[in-house]
Design a protein around this motif. Sequence first.
Motif, PDB file in Angstrom:
ATOM      1  N   PRO A  94       0.824  -1.204   0.000  1.00  0.00           N
ATOM      2  CA  PRO A  94       0.000   0.000   0.000  1.00  0.00           C
ATOM      3  C   PRO A  94       0.860   1.257   0.000  1.00  0.00           C
ATOM      4  O   PRO A  94       1.903   1.311   0.649  1.00  0.00           O
ATOM      5  CB  PRO A  94      -0.813  -0.107   1.288  1.00  0.00           C
ATOM      6  CG  PRO A  94      -0.214  -1.187   2.089  1.00  0.00           C
ATOM      7  CD  PRO A  94       0.692  -1.983   1.218  1.00  0.00           C
ATOM      8  N   LEU A  95       0.408   2.223  -0.758  1.00  0.00           N
ATOM      9  CA  LEU A  95       1.090   3.507  -0.834  1.00  0.00           C
ATOM     10  C   LEU A  95       0.180   4.546  -0.177  1.00  0.00           C
ATOM     11  O   LEU A  95      -0.326   4.313   0.891  1.00  0.00           O
ATOM     12  CB  LEU A  95       1.402   3.848  -2.295  1.00  0.00           C
ATOM     13  CG  LEU A  95       2.226   2.792  -3.054  1.00  0.00           C
ATOM     14  CD1 LEU A  95       2.307   3.129  -4.532  1.00  0.00           C
ATOM     15  CD2 LEU A  95       3.603   2.662  -2.436  1.00  0.00           C
ATOM     16  N   GLU A  96      -0.052   5.634  -0.829  1.00  0.00           N
ATOM     17  CA  GLU A  96      -0.908   6.681  -0.274  1.00  0.00           C
ATOM     18  C   GLU A  96      -2.344   6.519  -0.769  1.00  0.00           C
ATOM     19  O   GLU A  96      -2.622   5.708  -1.643  1.00  0.00           O
ATOM     20  CB  GLU A  96      -0.383   8.055  -0.676  1.00  0.00           C
ATOM     21  CG  GLU A  96      -0.400   8.267  -2.177  1.00  0.00           C
ATOM     22  CD  GLU A  96       0.294   9.545  -2.607  1.00  0.00           C
ATOM     23  OE1 GLU A  96       0.794  10.290  -1.746  1.00  0.00           O
ATOM     24  OE2 GLU A  96       0.322   9.808  -3.805  1.00  0.00           O
ATOM     25  N   HIS A  97      -3.219   7.299  -0.204  1.00  0.00           N
ATOM     26  CA  HIS A  97      -4.608   7.327  -0.653  1.00  0.00           C
ATOM     27  C   HIS A  97      -4.962   8.755  -1.033  1.00  0.00           C
ATOM     28  O   HIS A  97      -4.263   9.699  -0.666  1.00  0.00           O
ATOM     29  CB  HIS A  97      -5.561   6.827   0.446  1.00  0.00           C
ATOM     30  CG  HIS A  97      -5.598   7.697   1.659  1.00  0.00           C
ATOM     31  ND1 HIS A  97      -6.468   8.744   1.793  1.00  0.00           N
ATOM     32  CD2 HIS A  97      -4.846   7.685   2.781  1.00  0.00           C
ATOM     33  CE1 HIS A  97      -6.273   9.329   2.950  1.00  0.00           C
ATOM     34  NE2 HIS A  97      -5.281   8.705   3.567  1.00  0.00           N
ATOM     35  N   GLU A  98      -6.043   8.881  -1.790  1.00  0.00           N
ATOM     36  CA  GLU A  98      -6.509  10.225  -2.122  1.00  0.00           C
ATOM     37  C   GLU A  98      -8.028  10.267  -2.115  1.00  0.00           C
ATOM     38  O   GLU A  98      -8.691   9.288  -2.458  1.00  0.00           O
ATOM     39  CB  GLU A  98      -5.959  10.712  -3.453  1.00  0.00           C
ATOM     40  CG  GLU A  98      -6.400   9.940  -4.663  1.00  0.00           C
ATOM     41  CD  GLU A  98      -5.790  10.483  -5.948  1.00  0.00           C
ATOM     42  OE1 GLU A  98      -6.383  11.413  -6.526  1.00  0.00           O
ATOM     43  OE2 GLU A  98      -4.733   9.966  -6.360  1.00  0.00           O
ATOM     44  N   LEU A  99      -8.546  11.401  -1.702  1.00  0.00           N
ATOM     45  CA  LEU A  99      -9.981  11.624  -1.722  1.00  0.00           C
ATOM     46  C   LEU A  99     -10.399  11.844  -3.170  1.00  0.00           C
ATOM     47  O   LEU A  99      -9.835  12.689  -3.863  1.00  0.00           O
ATOM     48  CB  LEU A  99     -10.338  12.853  -0.872  1.00  0.00           C
ATOM     49  CG  LEU A  99     -11.801  13.284  -0.906  1.00  0.00           C
ATOM     50  CD1 LEU A  99     -12.698  12.218  -0.286  1.00  0.00           C
ATOM     51  CD2 LEU A  99     -11.963  14.622  -0.192  1.00  0.00           C
ATOM     52  N   ILE A 100     -11.380  11.089  -3.618  1.00  0.00           N
ATOM     53  CA  ILE A 100     -11.876  11.223  -4.990  1.00  0.00           C
ATOM     54  C   ILE A 100     -13.091  12.132  -5.027  1.00  0.00           C
ATOM     55  O   ILE A 100     -13.175  13.047  -5.838  1.00  0.00           O
ATOM     56  CB  ILE A 100     -12.213   9.846  -5.596  1.00  0.00           C
ATOM     57  CG1 ILE A 100     -10.975   8.955  -5.637  1.00  0.00           C
ATOM     58  CG2 ILE A 100     -12.844   9.983  -6.978  1.00  0.00           C
ATOM     59  CD1 ILE A 100      -9.832   9.502  -6.491  1.00  0.00           C
ATOM     60  N   GLU A 101     -14.064  11.873  -4.162  1.00  0.00           N
ATOM     61  CA  GLU A 101     -15.254  12.717  -4.158  1.00  0.00           C
ATOM     62  C   GLU A 101     -16.051  12.547  -2.882  1.00  0.00           C
ATOM     63  O   GLU A 101     -15.921  11.557  -2.173  1.00  0.00           O
ATOM     64  CB  GLU A 101     -16.153  12.429  -5.361  1.00  0.00           C
ATOM     65  CG  GLU A 101     -16.827  11.072  -5.349  1.00  0.00           C
ATOM     66  CD  GLU A 101     -17.744  10.872  -6.551  1.00  0.00           C
ATOM     67  OE1 GLU A 101     -18.430  11.824  -6.960  1.00  0.00           O
ATOM     68  OE2 GLU A 101     -17.769   9.746  -7.058  1.00  0.00           O
ATOM     69  N   ARG A 102     -16.872  13.553  -2.655  1.00  0.00           N
ATOM     70  CA  ARG A 102     -17.876  13.522  -1.591  1.00  0.00           C
ATOM     71  C   ARG A 102     -19.154  14.042  -2.232  1.00  0.00           C
ATOM     72  O   ARG A 102     -19.188  15.166  -2.713  1.00  0.00           O
ATOM     73  CB  ARG A 102     -17.437  14.400  -0.428  1.00  0.00           C
ATOM     74  CG  ARG A 102     -18.451  14.471   0.679  1.00  0.00           C
ATOM     75  CD  ARG A 102     -17.947  15.122   1.934  1.00  0.00           C
ATOM     76  NE  ARG A 102     -17.279  16.392   1.740  1.00  0.00           N
ATOM     77  CZ  ARG A 102     -16.942  17.200   2.733  1.00  0.00           C
ATOM     78  NH1 ARG A 102     -17.200  16.880   3.983  1.00  0.00           N
ATOM     79  NH2 ARG A 102     -16.326  18.347   2.492  1.00  0.00           N
ATOM     80  N   ARG A 103     -20.181  13.192  -2.287  1.00  0.00           N
ATOM     81  CA  ARG A 103     -21.422  13.605  -2.942  1.00  0.00           C
ATOM     82  C   ARG A 103     -22.617  13.285  -2.052  1.00  0.00           C
ATOM     83  O   ARG A 103     -22.555  12.419  -1.185  1.00  0.00           O
ATOM     84  CB  ARG A 103     -21.564  12.977  -4.312  1.00  0.00           C
ATOM     85  CG  ARG A 103     -21.735  11.493  -4.347  1.00  0.00           C
ATOM     86  CD  ARG A 103     -21.881  10.969  -5.789  1.00  0.00           C
ATOM     87  NE  ARG A 103     -22.082   9.546  -5.811  1.00  0.00           N
ATOM     88  CZ  ARG A 103     -21.147   8.660  -6.020  1.00  0.00           C
ATOM     89  NH1 ARG A 103     -19.910   9.047  -6.250  1.00  0.00           N
ATOM     90  NH2 ARG A 103     -21.417   7.368  -6.020  1.00  0.00           N
ATOM     91  N   PHE A 104     -23.703  13.986  -2.319  1.00  0.00           N
ATOM     92  CA  PHE A 104     -24.904  13.878  -1.504  1.00  0.00           C
ATOM     93  C   PHE A 104     -26.091  13.472  -2.359  1.00  0.00           C
ATOM     94  O   PHE A 104     -26.182  13.858  -3.523  1.00  0.00           O
ATOM     95  CB  PHE A 104     -25.208  15.227  -0.837  1.00  0.00           C
ATOM     96  CG  PHE A 104     -24.127  15.681   0.091  1.00  0.00           C
ATOM     97  CD1 PHE A 104     -24.175  15.376   1.440  1.00  0.00           C
ATOM     98  CD2 PHE A 104     -23.042  16.402  -0.383  1.00  0.00           C
ATOM     99  CE1 PHE A 104     -23.172  15.786   2.297  1.00  0.00           C
ATOM    100  CE2 PHE A 104     -22.035  16.815   0.470  1.00  0.00           C
ATOM    101  CZ  PHE A 104     -22.090  16.509   1.809  1.00  0.00           C
ATOM    102  N   VAL A 105     -26.998  12.721  -1.751  1.00  0.00           N
ATOM    103  CA  VAL A 105     -28.302  12.436  -2.329  1.00  0.00           C
ATOM    104  C   VAL A 105     -29.289  12.951  -1.288  1.00  0.00           C
ATOM    105  O   VAL A 105     -29.389  12.385  -0.183  1.00  0.00           O
ATOM    106  CB  VAL A 105     -28.505  10.933  -2.598  1.00  0.00           C
ATOM    107  CG1 VAL A 105     -29.923  10.670  -3.079  1.00  0.00           C
ATOM    108  CG2 VAL A 105     -27.487  10.426  -3.607  1.00  0.00           C
ATOM    109  N   GLY A 106     -29.961  14.031  -1.616  1.00  0.00           N
ATOM    110  CA  GLY A 106     -30.851  14.659  -0.659  1.00  0.00           C
ATOM    111  C   GLY A 106     -30.067  15.194   0.526  1.00  0.00           C
ATOM    112  O   GLY A 106     -28.893  15.551   0.406  1.00  0.00           O
TER     113      GLY A 106
END
Length: 151
Positions: A94-106
């Motif tokens: 394992p290397l690093e991680h990255e935030l791809i998205e944060r989305r909402f439904v309602g």
Amino acid sequence: MKLTMKRLGTILLLCAACMGTVSPARAEDVVPLKTTDAALEVTEQIMNKVSEGDLENAIRAMRPYFRIPDAEFNILLEQSKMQIPAISSRFGTPLEHELIERRFVGKSLMMIVHLQKYTFHAMRWEFLFYNPDGSWYINSFNFDDKIKELF
């Protein structure tokens, strides 16, 4: 190995489905997350453990925010731990991680998606949060190698 990752995804989805059908063992013990930023911070802490190669403790770090009985959580944990050798051999270190998205439904559902990088491949981690009462709780999570679905 690809079949193993499909099985893992299926197992985690089945566990997540079961979570929604059973009353929590101790709902009062679940830690509420008051803001979406607090939920995001929890996923960052979890992903930091994944990046350190500590999948077991990454999953354990979710426990305080899940409204599911301990027995179900323990099954989820054990099934995930069984996948560690397959993940290591196929994906590498394992290397690093990255935030791809944060989305909402309602106003009540939020999905936070991270990409965990490894030396050979990457994995998608999805965290679904539910807000029934003004606080956020992990409703389900999934990790798999379906990174094409990020597009």
